[in-house]
Design a protein around this motif. Structure first.
Motif, mmCIF file in Angstrom:
data_model
loop_
_atom_site.group_PDB
_atom_site.id
_atom_site.type_symbol
_atom_site.label_atom_id
_atom_site.label_comp_id
_atom_site.label_asym_id
_atom_site.label_seq_id
_atom_site.Cartn_x
_atom_site.Cartn_y
_atom_site.Cartn_z
ATOM 1 N N LEU A 60 6.761 14.172 -5.131
ATOM 2 C CA LEU A 60 7.309 13.393 -4.025
ATOM 3 C C LEU A 60 7.665 14.296 -2.845
ATOM 4 O O LEU A 60 7.526 13.898 -1.686
ATOM 5 C CB LEU A 60 8.544 12.619 -4.492
ATOM 6 N N GLY A 61 8.112 15.518 -3.137
ATOM 7 C CA GLY A 61 8.408 16.460 -2.063
ATOM 8 C C GLY A 61 7.167 16.834 -1.279
ATOM 9 O O GLY A 61 7.190 16.894 -0.041
ATOM 10 N N ARG A 62 6.065 17.112 -1.998
ATOM 11 C CA ARG A 62 4.801 17.423 -1.312
ATOM 12 C C ARG A 62 4.354 16.248 -0.448
ATOM 13 O O ARG A 62 3.895 16.434 0.688
ATOM 14 C CB ARG A 62 3.712 17.756 -2.339
ATOM 15 N N ALA A 63 4.472 15.037 -0.997
ATOM 16 C CA ALA A 63 4.079 13.856 -0.234
ATOM 17 C C ALA A 63 4.956 13.689 1.003
ATOM 18 O O ALA A 63 4.465 13.340 2.087
ATOM 19 C CB ALA A 63 4.172 12.604 -1.121
ATOM 20 N N ALA A 64 6.262 13.955 0.863
ATOM 21 C CA ALA A 64 7.172 13.817 2.007
ATOM 22 C C ALA A 64 6.839 14.838 3.096
ATOM 23 O O ALA A 64 6.847 14.511 4.289
ATOM 24 C CB ALA A 64 8.619 13.988 1.539
ATOM 25 N N VAL A 65 6.534 16.078 2.694
ATOM 26 C CA VAL A 65 6.165 17.107 3.678
ATOM 27 C C VAL A 65 4.873 16.719 4.386
ATOM 28 O O VAL A 65 4.757 16.831 5.623
ATOM 29 C CB VAL A 65 6.017 18.477 2.986
ATOM 30 N N PHE A 66 3.893 16.245 3.616
ATOM 31 C CA PHE A 66 2.616 15.823 4.214
ATOM 32 C C PHE A 66 2.825 14.694 5.215
ATOM 33 O O PHE A 66 2.313 14.732 6.345
ATOM 34 C CB PHE A 66 1.643 15.391 3.118
ATOM 35 N N LEU A 67 3.599 13.680 4.808
ATOM 36 C CA LEU A 67 3.831 12.547 5.703
ATOM 37 C C LEU A 67 4.621 12.978 6.935
ATOM 38 O O LEU A 67 4.345 12.517 8.052
ATOM 39 C CB LEU A 67 4.576 11.436 4.958
ATOM 40 N N ASP A 100 0.828 -1.209 0.000
ATOM 41 C CA ASP A 100 0.000 0.000 0.000
ATOM 42 C C ASP A 100 0.863 1.260 0.000
ATOM 43 O O ASP A 100 0.584 2.231 -0.715
ATOM 44 C CB ASP A 100 -0.928 0.010 1.226
ATOM 45 N N ILE A 101 1.917 1.251 0.822
ATOM 46 C CA ILE A 101 2.795 2.416 0.893
ATOM 47 C C ILE A 101 3.509 2.626 -0.444
ATOM 48 O O ILE A 101 3.654 3.759 -0.922
ATOM 49 C CB ILE A 101 3.807 2.247 2.038
ATOM 50 N N ALA A 102 3.951 1.520 -1.069
ATOM 51 C CA ALA A 102 4.593 1.633 -2.375
ATOM 52 C C ALA A 102 3.629 2.189 -3.417
ATOM 53 O O ALA A 102 4.008 2.998 -4.274
ATOM 54 C CB ALA A 102 5.125 0.265 -2.819
ATOM 55 N N MET A 103 2.355 1.787 -3.329
ATOM 56 C CA MET A 103 1.367 2.289 -4.288
ATOM 57 C C MET A 103 1.081 3.765 -4.059
ATOM 58 O O MET A 103 0.776 4.499 -5.006
ATOM 59 C CB MET A 103 0.079 1.460 -4.190
ATOM 60 N N ILE A 104 1.178 4.231 -2.808
ATOM 61 C CA ILE A 104 1.028 5.661 -2.538
ATOM 62 C C ILE A 104 2.068 6.447 -3.329
ATOM 63 O O ILE A 104 1.770 7.453 -3.984
ATOM 64 C CB ILE A 104 1.171 5.943 -1.027
ATOM 65 N N VAL A 105 3.320 5.975 -3.272
ATOM 66 C CA VAL A 105 4.393 6.648 -4.006
ATOM 67 C C VAL A 105 4.108 6.611 -5.504
ATOM 68 O O VAL A 105 4.290 7.610 -6.219
ATOM 69 C CB VAL A 105 5.749 5.984 -3.700
ATOM 70 N N PHE A 106 3.610 5.471 -6.001
ATOM 71 C CA PHE A 106 3.346 5.342 -7.434
ATOM 72 C C PHE A 106 2.221 6.277 -7.875
ATOM 73 O O PHE A 106 2.305 6.914 -8.929
ATOM 74 C CB PHE A 106 2.988 3.893 -7.771
ATOM 75 N N ILE A 107 1.163 6.368 -7.068
ATOM 76 C CA ILE A 107 0.038 7.240 -7.425
ATOM 77 C C ILE A 107 0.472 8.699 -7.423
ATOM 78 O O ILE A 107 0.047 9.491 -8.269
ATOM 79 C CB ILE A 107 -1.147 6.998 -6.471
ATOM 80 N N VAL A 157 11.095 14.549 -14.543
ATOM 81 C CA VAL A 157 11.935 14.654 -13.351
ATOM 82 C C VAL A 157 11.453 15.760 -12.412
ATOM 83 O O VAL A 157 11.231 15.529 -11.215
ATOM 84 C CB VAL A 157 13.403 14.892 -13.745
ATOM 85 N N GLY A 158 11.266 16.977 -12.944
ATOM 86 C CA GLY A 158 10.871 18.110 -12.105
ATOM 87 C C GLY A 158 9.538 17.892 -11.413
ATOM 88 O O GLY A 158 9.448 17.973 -10.175
ATOM 89 N N PRO A 159 8.450 17.622 -12.161
ATOM 90 C CA PRO A 159 7.157 17.387 -11.510
ATOM 91 C C PRO A 159 7.171 16.193 -10.558
ATOM 92 O O PRO A 159 6.495 16.215 -9.528
ATOM 93 C CB PRO A 159 6.211 17.133 -12.703
#
Length: 306
Positions: free
Chosen positions: A90-97, A64-71, A83-85
């Motif tokens: 991933l940066g937004r997801a890291a800040v949220f987590l 599930d966690i891997a699929m979060i990254v994929f989505i 690369v940029g987007p």
């Protein structure tokens, strides 16, 4: 296991005429299992606390966690510049987590403890549900992530509280209700005519998702130290397609990565793999029984020879 099934599924998608990116999404959808389904199966079989049961739950949560990254990576995959987007997403997801973990470990335990001291089951239920809704809303409105992913993260945070068992007891009736509604809604999304027309393809994809995943997971679990019995039963337990594949397929459809036919393939494969999952479990049990009988025969013959 995720990487192997993703690559095999992507190869199958290329063979079906999909482009590289849609084939990659198809492979990712096939590579994950349903935590909801396997927990329900393990509870019904009384195997939730078994060795293979505990490992299957951990395995599925990691999927599930891997699929979060994929989505999170899907929107950049749909654009020209990757690369940029992708780094931004991933940066937004890291800040949220990061914020969720800090607030969840510092604020939520105190909040739940204060609510629990009021000795109101209704208020405690509202606190748990409110936590899930606020986290889901923040993930979508502020960080541009999915509502479902935010709710999943909220569940992880609640599980870190000392009152997680009480929270789970309050939420279980809602879980079962929404699980039923979820699968009813999935059934409403599937086009039966298109599914029947693509039945051979769906059967092949179910083979990749069920048999392929069972073999790869069992082999890896055995190599990592699980007994043969537990490794085989673990492989059989996770040998289906999970509910996060619906979310990935829906996002891919909305982003133009999938057409309606590919979307129906994912939904049909997921539902079919869940329907045949009891047969997969039975096959795993028969393999274990056959292996143990053979080991016992060899042990008996060895004693007789001595």
């Amino acid at each position: 296991q995720i990487a192997v099934i993703l690559l095999v599924g992507a190869a199958a998608g290329l063979g079906l005429g999909l482009g590289p990116t849609p084939a990659l999404v198809l492979g990712a959808c096939l590579s994950i299992s349903s935590t909801l389904v396997l927990v329900k199966v393990l509870i019904e079989r009384g195997e939730l606390d078994s060795l293979h049961g505990k490992n299957a739950i951990g395995w599925s949560i990691l999927q599930d966690i891997a699929m979060i990254v994929f989505i999170v990576a899907l929107p950049p995959l749909a654009g020209g510049d990757l690369v940029g987007p992708l780094l931004l997403a991933l940066g937004r997801a890291a800040v949220f987590l990061g914020l969720a973990v800090v607030l969840g470990t510092r604020l939520l335990p105190a909040l739940f403890a204060a609510v629990a001291r009021l000795q109101s089951a209704e208020l405690f239920s509202l606190a748990v549900i409110g936590t899930a809704l606020v986290t889901a809303f923040a993930s979508s409105a502020i960080f541009g992530l999915s509502l479902a992913l935010g709710a999943f993260v909220a569940g992880l945070l609640v599980s870190e509280s000392d009152l997680s068992y009480q929270a789970a007891a309050e939420v279980i009736p809602f879980r079962d209700l929404f699980a039923v509604l979820f699968f009813v809604s999935v059934g409403m999304l599937i086009d039966p005519v298109a599914l029947v027309a693509a039945l051979p393809v769906v059967a092949g994809l179910v083979g990749v998702a069920a048999a392929g995943k069972a073999v790869v997971a069992s082999g890896l679990a055995w190599l990592l130290g699980l007994p043969v019995r537990s490794a085989v039963l673990l492989g059989a337990t996770i040998a289906h397609v999970g509910e996060f594949s619906f979310l990935a397929a829906e996002n891919a459809l909305g982003l133009g990565l999938f057409d309606r036919a590919a979307y129906n393939l994912v939904l049909g494969t997921a539902v079919a793999s869940i329907l045949v999952h009891p047969l997969t479990m039975r096959a795993g049990e028969q393999l274990v029984l056959g292996y143990e009988a053979r080991v016992n025969r060899l042990a008996t013959r060895s004693k007789e020879d001595r």
